[in-house]
Design an enzyme around this catalytic site. Structure first.
Site, short mmCIF file in Angstrom:
data_model
loop_
_atom_site.label_atom_id
_atom_site.label_comp_id
_atom_site.label_asym_id
_atom_site.label_seq_id
_atom_site.Cartn_x
_atom_site.Cartn_y
_atom_site.Cartn_z
N ARG A 183 2.22 -26.10 4.23
CA ARG A 183 0.98 -26.82 4.54
C ARG A 183 0.18 -26.06 5.59
NH1 ARG A 183 1.64 -33.06 5.73
NH2 ARG A 183 -0.62 -32.95 5.42
N CYS A 241 0.18 -32.48 13.88
CA CYS A 241 0.88 -32.45 12.59
C CYS A 241 -0.10 -32.95 11.54
CB CYS A 241 2.15 -33.29 12.63
SG CYS A 241 1.86 -35.04 13.00
#
Length: 283
Positions: A183, A241
């Site tokens: 990611r 995050c």
């Protein structure tokens, strides 16, 4: 350094005695939550640590607003105060938090409660698996309502990065991205509108903070890990995050290693919503 972790044996002894010998009366929060199953209450009812209360990450440890706020903005003072009352937390209590995914979710409870001025919050090292593997019993069903807690919350005890501050921090300090590497690199993005990372951030998947048993690595191991990523001894380290949940787990690890974490609560879910904010891809 304040106590951050507790073992299953320490927790069981504290429950039997009614308090921690180096703390206060014990209150336990079960923070089971998963991206694909955000409601952990069915799992809680099926079996939880005796005396635990269920803490709903989506409704008690997060707010919900506009997409530009991110997927899990911090809860309002009013909502958190109501939750603390429901959980039966009093001033001076020792609060123990756990989940069943290596404390990736319960780290959020640790951060939110510490930020709110609850001073003694401890994470069950190894999460629920550590309790079960030790052979300790579970309790089933929904507990009776707790006596309303009297602790007053006052969010703002811990430092945070706002959406307009995080890029400068990445340029002048160290900003860690706690998501999975793919990611970060922008190879996949299952949740948010754009793939990639905040320019200047460093990939630091939070799952690498745990050993093969699900427990946190030792402070020395964590210190070496973050030093290799560019953290100066005792420095302030920014962390984000996807939505501010697993970044709190990384804040636990940074604290164990002796660093001063500063959380960007909006995280990638907020940053990626604004097409005018720059993104980077690649390793």
């Amino acid at each position: 350094m304040d106590r951050i972790l507790t073992t299953a044996a320490e927790l069981r002894a504290a429950l039997a005695a009614g308090r921690y010998p180096d703390g206060g009366p014990v209150r336990v929060l079960d923070v089971r939550w998963w991206l694909d199953r955000p409601d952990g209450r069915p799992a809680f009812r099926a079996g939880h640590i005796p005396g635990a209360r269920y803490a709903d990450l989506d409704t008690q440890l997060a707010a919900h607003g506009k997409p530009t706020d991110g997927r899990h903005p911090l809860p309002s003072s009013e909502a958190l105060q109501a939750a603390v009352r429901d959980w039966g937390i009093d001033d001076g209590d020792t609060v123990v938090v756990y989940d069943d995914v290596k404390n990736l979710a319960s780290g959020r409870a640790w951060w939110v409660l510490r930020d709110a001025g609850i001073t003694d919050v401890r994470v069950l090292d190894g999460a629920l698996a550590a309790w079960i593997d030790t052979g300790f019993e579970l309790e089933e069903g929904e507990p009776d309502a707790a006596r309303p807690g009297t602790a007053m919350v006052s969010p703002g005890s811990l430092p945070v990065l706002g959406v307009d501050e995080v890029l400068d921090h990445a340029r002048t300090g160290l900003l860690l991205d706690a998501r999975a590497g793919e990611r970060f690199r922008g190879e996949v993005e299952p949740m948010d509108p754009r793939a990639g990372h905040i320019p200047g951030a460093v990939s630091a998947p939070t799952t690498d903070n745990n050993d093969e048993t699900g427990r946190f690595r030792s402070p020395d191991e964590l210190r070496a890990r973050f030093a290799a990523l560019g953290a100066e001894p005792g420095s302030t380290v920014g962390v984000y995050c996807g939505s501010g949940v697993s970044a709190a787990h990384e804040a636990v690890a940074l604290s164990l290693a002796g660093y001063r974490p500063v959380l960007y609560p909006g995280s990638w879910s907020q940053w990626s919503q604004d097409p005018d904010r720059p993104i980077a891809t690649g390793a």
